[in-house]
Design a protein around this motif. Structure first.
Motif, PDB file in Angstrom:
ATOM      1  N   LYS A 129       0.803  -1.222   0.000  1.00 47.98           N
ATOM      2  CA  LYS A 129       0.000   0.000   0.000  1.00 47.98           C
ATOM      3  C   LYS A 129       0.830   1.264   0.000  1.00 47.98           C
ATOM      4  N   SER A 130       1.896   1.270   0.809  1.00 49.64           N
ATOM      5  CA  SER A 130       2.647   2.517   0.933  1.00 49.64           C
ATOM      6  C   SER A 130       3.311   2.883  -0.387  1.00 49.64           C
ATOM      7  N   ARG A 131       3.800   1.894  -1.072  1.00 54.34           N
ATOM      8  CA  ARG A 131       4.439   2.177  -2.352  1.00 54.34           C
ATOM      9  C   ARG A 131       3.416   2.702  -3.353  1.00 54.34           C
ATOM     10  N   VAL A 132       2.262   2.101  -3.319  1.00 54.05           N
ATOM     11  CA  VAL A 132       1.233   2.535  -4.260  1.00 54.05           C
ATOM     12  C   VAL A 132       0.870   3.980  -3.988  1.00 54.05           C
ATOM     13  N   GLU A 133       0.779   4.324  -2.707  1.00 55.42           N
ATOM     14  CA  GLU A 133       0.452   5.709  -2.370  1.00 55.42           C
ATOM     15  C   GLU A 133       1.496   6.657  -2.921  1.00 55.42           C
ATOM     16  N   LYS A 134       2.738   6.272  -2.725  1.00 58.81           N
ATOM     17  CA  LYS A 134       3.821   7.137  -3.196  1.00 58.81           C
ATOM     18  C   LYS A 134       3.762   7.294  -4.702  1.00 58.81           C
ATOM     19  N   ALA A 135       3.532   6.195  -5.358  1.00 60.60           N
ATOM     20  CA  ALA A 135       3.500   6.264  -6.818  1.00 60.60           C
ATOM     21  C   ALA A 135       2.341   7.118  -7.289  1.00 60.60           C
ATOM     22  N   LYS A 136       1.274   7.077  -6.536  1.00 60.51           N
ATOM     23  CA  LYS A 136       0.102   7.828  -6.953  1.00 60.51           C
ATOM     24  C   LYS A 136       0.371   9.316  -6.924  1.00 60.51           C
ATOM     25  N   LYS A 137       1.167   9.729  -5.945  1.00 62.80           N
ATOM     26  CA  LYS A 137       1.449  11.152  -5.833  1.00 62.80           C
ATOM     27  C   LYS A 137       2.187  11.647  -7.062  1.00 62.80           C
ATOM     28  N   ARG A 138       3.015  10.801  -7.594  1.00 60.74           N
ATOM     29  CA  ARG A 138       3.803  11.234  -8.751  1.00 60.74           C
ATOM     30  C   ARG A 138       3.013  11.150 -10.044  1.00 60.74           C
ATOM     31  N   ALA A 139       1.942  10.400 -10.001  1.00 64.77           N
ATOM     32  CA  ALA A 139       1.335   9.996 -11.250  1.00 64.77           C
ATOM     33  C   ALA A 139       0.750  11.177 -12.002  1.00 64.77           C
ATOM     34  N   VAL A 140       0.872  11.125 -13.286  1.00 66.06           N
ATOM     35  CA  VAL A 140       0.274  12.139 -14.149  1.00 66.06           C
ATOM     36  C   VAL A 140      -1.157  11.735 -14.473  1.00 66.06           C
ATOM     37  N   VAL A 141      -1.312  10.460 -14.735  1.00 65.57           N
ATOM     38  CA  VAL A 141      -2.622   9.945 -15.084  1.00 65.57           C
ATOM     39  C   VAL A 141      -3.363   9.647 -13.796  1.00 65.57           C
ATOM     40  N   LYS A 142      -4.569  10.096 -13.743  1.00 62.15           N
ATOM     41  CA  LYS A 142      -5.349   9.812 -12.542  1.00 62.15           C
ATOM     42  C   LYS A 142      -5.757   8.347 -12.564  1.00 62.15           C
ATOM     43  N   GLN A 143      -5.417   7.676 -11.511  1.00 55.03           N
ATOM     44  CA  GLN A 143      -5.659   6.245 -11.515  1.00 55.03           C
ATOM     45  C   GLN A 143      -6.543   5.886 -10.342  1.00 55.03           C
ATOM     46  N   THR A 144      -7.702   5.485 -10.644  1.00 54.10           N
ATOM     47  CA  THR A 144      -8.575   4.996  -9.605  1.00 54.10           C
ATOM     48  C   THR A 144      -8.446   3.484  -9.602  1.00 54.10           C
ATOM     49  N   GLU A 145      -8.093   2.960  -8.474  1.00 54.89           N
ATOM     50  CA  GLU A 145      -7.882   1.519  -8.478  1.00 54.89           C
ATOM     51  C   GLU A 145      -9.214   0.790  -8.438  1.00 54.89           C
ATOM     52  N   ALA A 146      -9.236  -0.236  -9.185  1.00 57.86           N
ATOM     53  CA  ALA A 146     -10.455  -1.039  -9.202  1.00 57.86           C
ATOM     54  C   ALA A 146     -10.624  -1.690  -7.839  1.00 57.86           C
ATOM     55  N   ARG A 147     -11.845  -1.886  -7.471  1.00 57.78           N
ATOM     56  CA  ARG A 147     -12.060  -2.383  -6.121  1.00 57.78           C
ATOM     57  C   ARG A 147     -12.009  -3.899  -6.023  1.00 57.78           C
ATOM     58  N   ASN A 148     -12.733  -4.549  -6.859  1.00 58.75           N
ATOM     59  CA  ASN A 148     -12.800  -6.000  -6.739  1.00 58.75           C
ATOM     60  C   ASN A 148     -11.729  -6.637  -7.601  1.00 58.75           C
ATOM     61  N   ARG A 149     -10.663  -6.976  -6.947  1.00 62.62           N
ATOM     62  CA  ARG A 149      -9.615  -7.603  -7.731  1.00 62.62           C
ATOM     63  C   ARG A 149      -9.421  -9.024  -7.245  1.00 62.62           C
ATOM     64  N   VAL A 150      -9.030  -9.841  -8.155  1.00 65.32           N
ATOM     65  CA  VAL A 150      -8.827 -11.237  -7.796  1.00 65.32           C
ATOM     66  C   VAL A 150      -7.629 -11.325  -6.863  1.00 65.32           C
ATOM     67  N   GLU A 151      -7.795 -12.075  -5.808  1.00 67.44           N
ATOM     68  CA  GLU A 151      -6.808 -12.125  -4.743  1.00 67.44           C
ATOM     69  C   GLU A 151      -5.401 -12.430  -5.261  1.00 67.44           C
ATOM     70  N   LEU A 152      -5.349 -13.380  -6.140  1.00 67.46           N
ATOM     71  CA  LEU A 152      -4.042 -13.850  -6.594  1.00 67.46           C
ATOM     72  C   LEU A 152      -3.311 -12.776  -7.391  1.00 67.46           C
ATOM     73  N   PHE A 153      -4.042 -11.830  -7.915  1.00 71.66           N
ATOM     74  CA  PHE A 153      -3.427 -10.847  -8.811  1.00 71.66           C
ATOM     75  C   PHE A 153      -3.433  -9.444  -8.209  1.00 71.66           C
ATOM     76  N   ARG A 154      -3.486  -9.384  -6.910  1.00 69.88           N
ATOM     77  CA  ARG A 154      -3.520  -8.080  -6.255  1.00 69.88           C
ATOM     78  C   ARG A 154      -2.246  -7.291  -6.501  1.00 69.88           C
ATOM     79  N   HIS A 155      -1.174  -7.960  -6.764  1.00 68.54           N
ATOM     80  CA  HIS A 155       0.094  -7.249  -6.893  1.00 68.54           C
ATOM     81  C   HIS A 155       0.227  -6.560  -8.236  1.00 68.54           C
ATOM     82  N   LEU A 156      -0.711  -6.782  -9.110  1.00 65.56           N
ATOM     83  CA  LEU A 156      -0.636  -6.136 -10.424  1.00 65.56           C
ATOM     84  C   LEU A 156      -1.502  -4.888 -10.423  1.00 65.56           C
ATOM     85  N   PRO A 157      -1.099  -3.895 -11.177  1.00 62.95           N
ATOM     86  CA  PRO A 157      -1.907  -2.679 -11.193  1.00 62.95           C
ATOM     87  C   PRO A 157      -3.208  -2.902 -11.940  1.00 62.95           C
TER      88      PRO A 157
END
Lengths: 456, 680
Positions: B306-334
């Motif tokens: 989570k912390s890394r994702v937060e950091k990356a989000k701050k830098r991001a140019v593209v607004k990225q809303t993360e999808a909510r329901n993600r398959v457990e096994l693939f949570r590590h993928l954007p």
């Protein structure tokens, strides 16, 4: 981003006759105490477009507009003013300044557009499709005063001219047909070629051409050169481009091929073709690509160009100030629903002096230095700077510009009163437009009239 | 012979069971049925026959790898010595001439005075006379820019000159415990295998082997052993340790981020544990990676951290809303809410100052899916970079090498936000950055720019176009009259192969297998049918039925990894496995620049997630709306994978620009040619 912005500010519009005059050209017409051109320039400034060319009809108007811009936007925008003769139309105006256009794409914005749609969205769509022209469509605004049933029917008849008939492809990305102006009344003529290539066309009449275009410069200049009878962008150039999108005759003959492959041998040309084929195969072809393909799959000599649309979302605000009704609507909306359009420093000046028992309702705007007497009522109205309003005055759904003197006991409804107008006592105005400097004698009553000084 | 078998058995039992593995048919290891062997190459009494009975089931004889001086040598030479600007280039062809009158007006105008419209009669050169009198522009408002410092600082460049040779030297000496152990093991194995003269040498990136009189066959087998034995195991251990370790592992595997400071102290290397050693093993020597680290999210970021994702989000140019329901096994993928990104990015069109318009356009096209396919994305990206370099000018007090690298990095991070990079793009970016880093300091800015642009052109020409042509030439020899060829999806190389074979007058039939939601095969099918090929079109559901007629399967690939795993469009593994079950040879066509040294055992740890709406809705069929209103429910998770990994066991042969090789030989190419082409 290699875009040049041209703001077509216009000059003296006939549609707005009593409101605009030599002293007050249309770009400077105040909307909520702030010239209409300001909305466009502010919007462009917000999107970081700071190099602008503002085209004004008429030398005098250009001087006025230039003075205003230099006063307001000094150090914020780099604006160049071009004065063009009157009545040469939008296409003519662009033709006149076409030698100043050097960037790859040109963004043409009408100076009377009051909108919160970011121009970047249009530009991005344009770039993404590599289109010849991209136009912004917005849904037709709700017009007419909210609470006056009297003028409803008449206004509708008047506003029919603003409607467009627009044909879109199923993905709503390409413009296939557009009818503007007088053509709407005629039968729609749709190219069989286009219909055949696309297969399905969606006709819409609830969309309006917002007069914000992105053109590819080379194509725009060529069209303007070849078709020197074209007067208007909206009624001539755009329909022409849309009509000819599958058989663009002379348009793309001068594609930049000459620049690129002069440097290396035939092999590099082959490679170039190779690369372009890989790129072309990688993307989902639009009907343009499919059409220009020969039956055996090789790309043929048929030239096409794309005409794209950007459809503003229905929640965004987008209206053109091209009639008195639109002027009223915009004034109402800018103070009401769409008040985010006003930049904060323009909202309210130093608080005006109000007499006792004077009430100012919501959605009103009072300019600085205005004075009001006792027991006045102001509802949904805009009052400019340094107005003197006597007592027992009622102002509803109206626009009062600067330096207006209103005598005691006047009743003003749904009217526009321009600068320096003098209303003597007990004047009753309903749905009137009073031109600048006019003096309305005491006790007179007018209804749905346009009052202006005689031209000397 | 022996070492190979032992190698497989060592690495097989646990590690290799992660991905798509069906239990091997029992008869496979004993002897291959003749049908499997026959169509590709007649059995030859060469030393390769040994290989026929190996458990991997590879009946193909690997083609001899050509020696390393292909076209790459002159490429290097010309690129490095390009101190004089090449005549072919004219990057400053178009200069914008501003009419001088404007300047005068601008300077003489002061606010408050009346505007004087300049009435200069002078005409602008090259402007066509139009019917309307030309109007002049009057500058009425000017933005005053602070005067910039025009001179470059000399000190910075000197500094760069100093520190680069040092780092190069220290990097050469480092070896590590794990590395040495690996080498020893390898040595032993090699002795047993070849009994030939085999000498080993160290280098800065992993194990490399110098060989004298060893026949190349043995050499290939031997190297495969080394890789199979060690790299997968390392990787597996890291993954098992959890998120942090796995992200560390990803750093190792992608090998992009060796810190220069670590490399600078060779004495401490010996005492370090094996983990550090592992990270050193693949370490490159690219100096300005620090910059990149700063402003680019790591391409292999673990998105469940989570912390890394937060950091990356701050830098991001593209607004990225993360999808909510993600398959457990693939949570590590954007995974982001699709549909929100594009409009948001579009509105920012003019606000992104540092972004070059060409790069921006490519980003938009990635995001909207207008450009797809490894080669096309790579070419589009490079063409955009070329334009960006063309318009680049070094800001004052900065050096081109560092600043341009940072600039490119910011472009890359923007592109990553639009869509995760493909492996081929990663390789291409590595190439470009390396070219920038290796620019001689003496070059002037314009020379450096033209050198880089030439490099980019050469990369596109040699690595993509030429190699496609070579692949076509190789692959066409495998098509015979009467063949039924099956392909999956739409691969540009496979398409060219088919078209070329058709042009040669071969009579064959093509089966195009496709799948939802992209239906890329239809585009391929359209082009093939127009050219007059006889085609069959089916979806992947029916592949088991259609496979009975098929004699060859040609597949494209997004990448081929070091362990021979083919990373390709999702569904490829399925087709390959069905083909394998039917004993149909599977030929994977892949350019060598797409090879990657990474080892991947499954399609879980690295993949890309597509828009889940694409699979929940059927385009053009409104009546299929069973999932309406369910999409946001907690207990429904939609998974739209983009890629999958096909284990090398199901691949008979990889056709690449260096010839036709078994998938086990991919690491050799990665090692031998990567260094020459991309990194040097």
């Amino acid at each position: 981003m290699d875009f040049q912005v041209v703001v077509l500010a216009g000059g003296n519009s006939k549609n707005l006759t009593p409101l605009v005059s030599k002293e007050l050209p249309k770009p400077l017409l105040p909307v909520a105490n702030c010239p209409v051109l300001h909305y466009v320039l502010h919007q462009l400034e917000q999107s970081n477009l700071k190099d602008l060319i503002v085209v004004v009809e008429g030398e005098d108007a250009a001087l006025l507009v230039g003075a205003w811009i230099s006063g307001t936007f000094i150090d914020r925008l780099h604006v160049e003013i071009a004065a063009v003769p009157e009545d040469i139309g939008t296409a003519g105006a662009l033709r006149a300044i076409s030698h100043h256009l050097t960037a790859k794409d040109i963004l043409v914005v009408s100076g009377d557009l009051v909108s919160d749609v970011p121009p970047g969205a249009l530009a991005a769509t344009h770039r993404r499709h590599d289109a010849a022209v991209t136009t912004m469509l917005c849904s037709i605004p709700v017009s007419g005063p909210l609470e006056s049933g009297s003028s409803g029917g008449k206004d509708k008849a008047k506003k029919l001219g603003r409607y467009n008939i627009i044909g879109l492809d199923p993905s709503k990305q390409f413009l296939l047909h557009i009818a503007t102006g007088a053509e709407i009344e005629k039968d729609a003529r749709i190219s069989k070629r286009i219909l055949h290539a696309v297969g399905q066309m969606e006709m819409r009449s609830d969309l309006m051409d917002a007069h914000m275009y992105a053109f590819k410069r080379s194509i725009l200049q060529e069209v303007l050169d070849i078709k020197d009878t074209f007067q208007s962008l909206k009624e001539d150039v755009l329909p022409y481009l849309v009509r000819s999108q599958l058989k663009s005759e002379a348009l793309l003959n001068r594609t930049p091929q000459g620049e690129e492959n002069s440097n290396e041998k035939v092999s590099s040309q082959n490679n170039q073709a190779f690369i372009s084929r890989i790129l072309a195969n990688a993307s989902t072809p639009s009907f343009h690509g499919l059409y220009s393909e020969n039956p055996d799959g090789s790309s043929s000599t048929r030239k096409t160009h794309k005409c794209c649309v950007y459809i503003a979302s229905s929640s965004s605000y987008c209206v053109r100030l091209n009639s008195i009704q639109a002027f009223m609507d915009i004034n109402r909306d800018v103070t009401g629903d769409a008040d985010h359009l006003l930049s904060p420093n323009n909202i309210i000046g130093p608080s005006p002096k109000l007499g006792t028992k004077t009430t100012v309702g919501p959605n009103c705007r009072l300019g600085e230095g205005s004075e009001m007497g006792d027991k006045c009522q102001v509802k949904r109205s805009i009052i400019g700077r340094h107005c003197r309003i006597g007592s027992h005055v009622k102002v509803v759904n109206s626009v009062v510009m600067n330096h207006v003197t209103i005598g005691d006991g006047c009743i003003i409804q749904g009217s526009v009163i321009c600068s320096n107008v003098q209303l003597q006592e007990r004047v009753v105005l309903k749905d009137c437009q009073v031109g600048a400097g006019f003096v309305v004698t005491a006790g007179s009553e007018y209804k749905a009239e346009s009052l202006a000084k005689k031209e000397k | 012979m022996d070492p190979r078998r032992t190698a497989r058995t060592v690495s097989d039992p646990k590690v290799r069971q992660v991905g798509f593995f069906t239990p091997a048919p029992p008869e496979r290891s004993i002897s291959d049925p003749p049908r499997f062997q026959d169509p590709i190459q007649p059995p030859s009494p060469s030393p390769t026959q040994v290989n026929d009975h190996s458990p991997s089931g590879n009946s193909l004889s690997p083609v001899m790898i050509p020696p390393a001086h292909h076209h790459s040598d002159n490429f290097l030479r010309t690129a490095l010595q390009a101190t004089s600007p090449p005549k072919a280039f004219s990057y400053s062809a178009k200069t914008v001439t501003i009419p001088p009158e404007n300047e005068d007006v601008a300077s003489s105008f002061s606010p408050g005075r009346k505007v004087v419209s300049a009435k200069s009669p002078s005409s602008f050169p090259g402007v066509k006379a139009s019917s309307v009198p030309a109007s002049e522009l009057t500058t009425v408002s000017v933005v005053n820019l602070p005067p910039g410092i025009s001179e470059k600082a000399g000190g910075a460049s000197v500094e760069v000159q100093n520190d680069r040779p040092v780092s190069a030297k220290t990097l050469k000496e480092k070896t590590s415990k794990a590395e040495r152990r690996a080498l020893q093991e390898a040595q032993r194995a090699a002795k047993a295998a070849a009994k030939g003269t085999c000498c080993l040498c160290y280098s800065d990136s992993g194990v490399s082997v110098g060989y004298g009189y060893v026949p190349s066959m043995v050499y290939l087998v031997y190297f495969t052993f080394v890789l199979n034995n060690f790299v997968p195991v390392d990787h597996y251990v890291f993954l098992a340790e959890g998120t942090k370790a796995s992200s560390a592992a990803s750093m190792v595997v992608t090998s992009a981020n060796t810190k220069p400071s670590k490399a600078a102290k060779p004495s401490s290397q010996k005492n370090d544990g094996s983990q550090v050693a592992a990270s050193e093993k693949k370490g490159g020597d690219r100096a300005p990676e620090k910059d990149r680290k700063k402003d680019a999210p790591h391409p292999r970021m673990q998105y469940d951290d989570k912390s890394r994702v937060e950091k990356a989000k701050k830098r991001a140019v593209v607004k990225q809303t993360e999808a909510r329901n993600r398959v457990e096994l693939f949570r590590h993928l954007p995974q982001y809410e699709h549909g929100t990104q594009l409009p948001d990015l579009e509105t920012k069109f003019f606000e992104l100052n540092p972004m070059h318009p060409a790069v921006y356009k490519v980003g938009l096209q990635y995001l909207s899916g207008d450009i797809r396919g490894g080669n096309a994305r790579c070419i589009a990206m490079f063409q955009a970079f070329k334009e960006a370099i063309k318009d680049y000018s070094t800001p004052p007090e900065k050096t081109l090498i560092r600043d341009l690298t940072a600039r490119i990095s910011s472009y890359v991070s923007f592109l990553i936000e639009c869509r995760p990079l493909s492996i081929s793009m990663g390789n291409a970016i590595k190439f470009l950055k390396n070219r920038i880093a290796k620019l001689p300091l003496a070059l002037s800015e314009s020379e450096a720019k033209s050198t880089l642009m030439l490099d980019i052109d050469r990369f596109i020409n040699e690595k993509i176009i030429l190699s496609e042509k070579v692949i076509v030439k190789h692959a066409v020899t495998k098509i015979r009259d009467g063949d039924v060829l099956l392909t999956y999806g739409a691969s540009s190389v496979v398409e060219m192969i088919l078209l070329h074979a058709h042009e040669l007058g071969k009579h064959f039939r093509v089966v195009v297998v496709d799948s939802r939601p992209k239906l890329e095969g239809q585009l391929l099918l359209r082009r093939l049918v127009r050219k007059g090929l006889s085609c069959t079109y089916t979806h992947v559901n029916a592949v088991s039925c259609i496979m009975q007629d098929v004699t060859r399967v040609f597949l494209g690939a997004s990448s081929v990894l070091s362990n021979g795993t083919v990373y390709s469009r999702v569904g490829t593994a399925c087709v390959a496995m069905v083909a394998h079950a039917f004993r149909v040879p599977v030929l994977v066509c892949c350019e060598a620049y797409k090879f990657h040294e990474r080892v991947q055992l499954d399609s879980i740890c690295f993949n890309e997630l597509g828009n889940p709406d694409a699979i929940s809705k059927v385009q053009g069929r409104e009546e299929i709306n069973y999932l309406d209103g369910l999409v946001n429910q907690e207990n429904l998770q939609l998974l739209n994978l983009i890629y999958d990994a096909t284990p090398s066991d199901y691949v008979s042969m990889v056709i690449t620009d260096y010839g036709m090789i078994p998938p086990t030989s991919v690491p050799v190419i990665v090692r031998e040619y990567r260094r020459d082409h991309l990194w040097s």
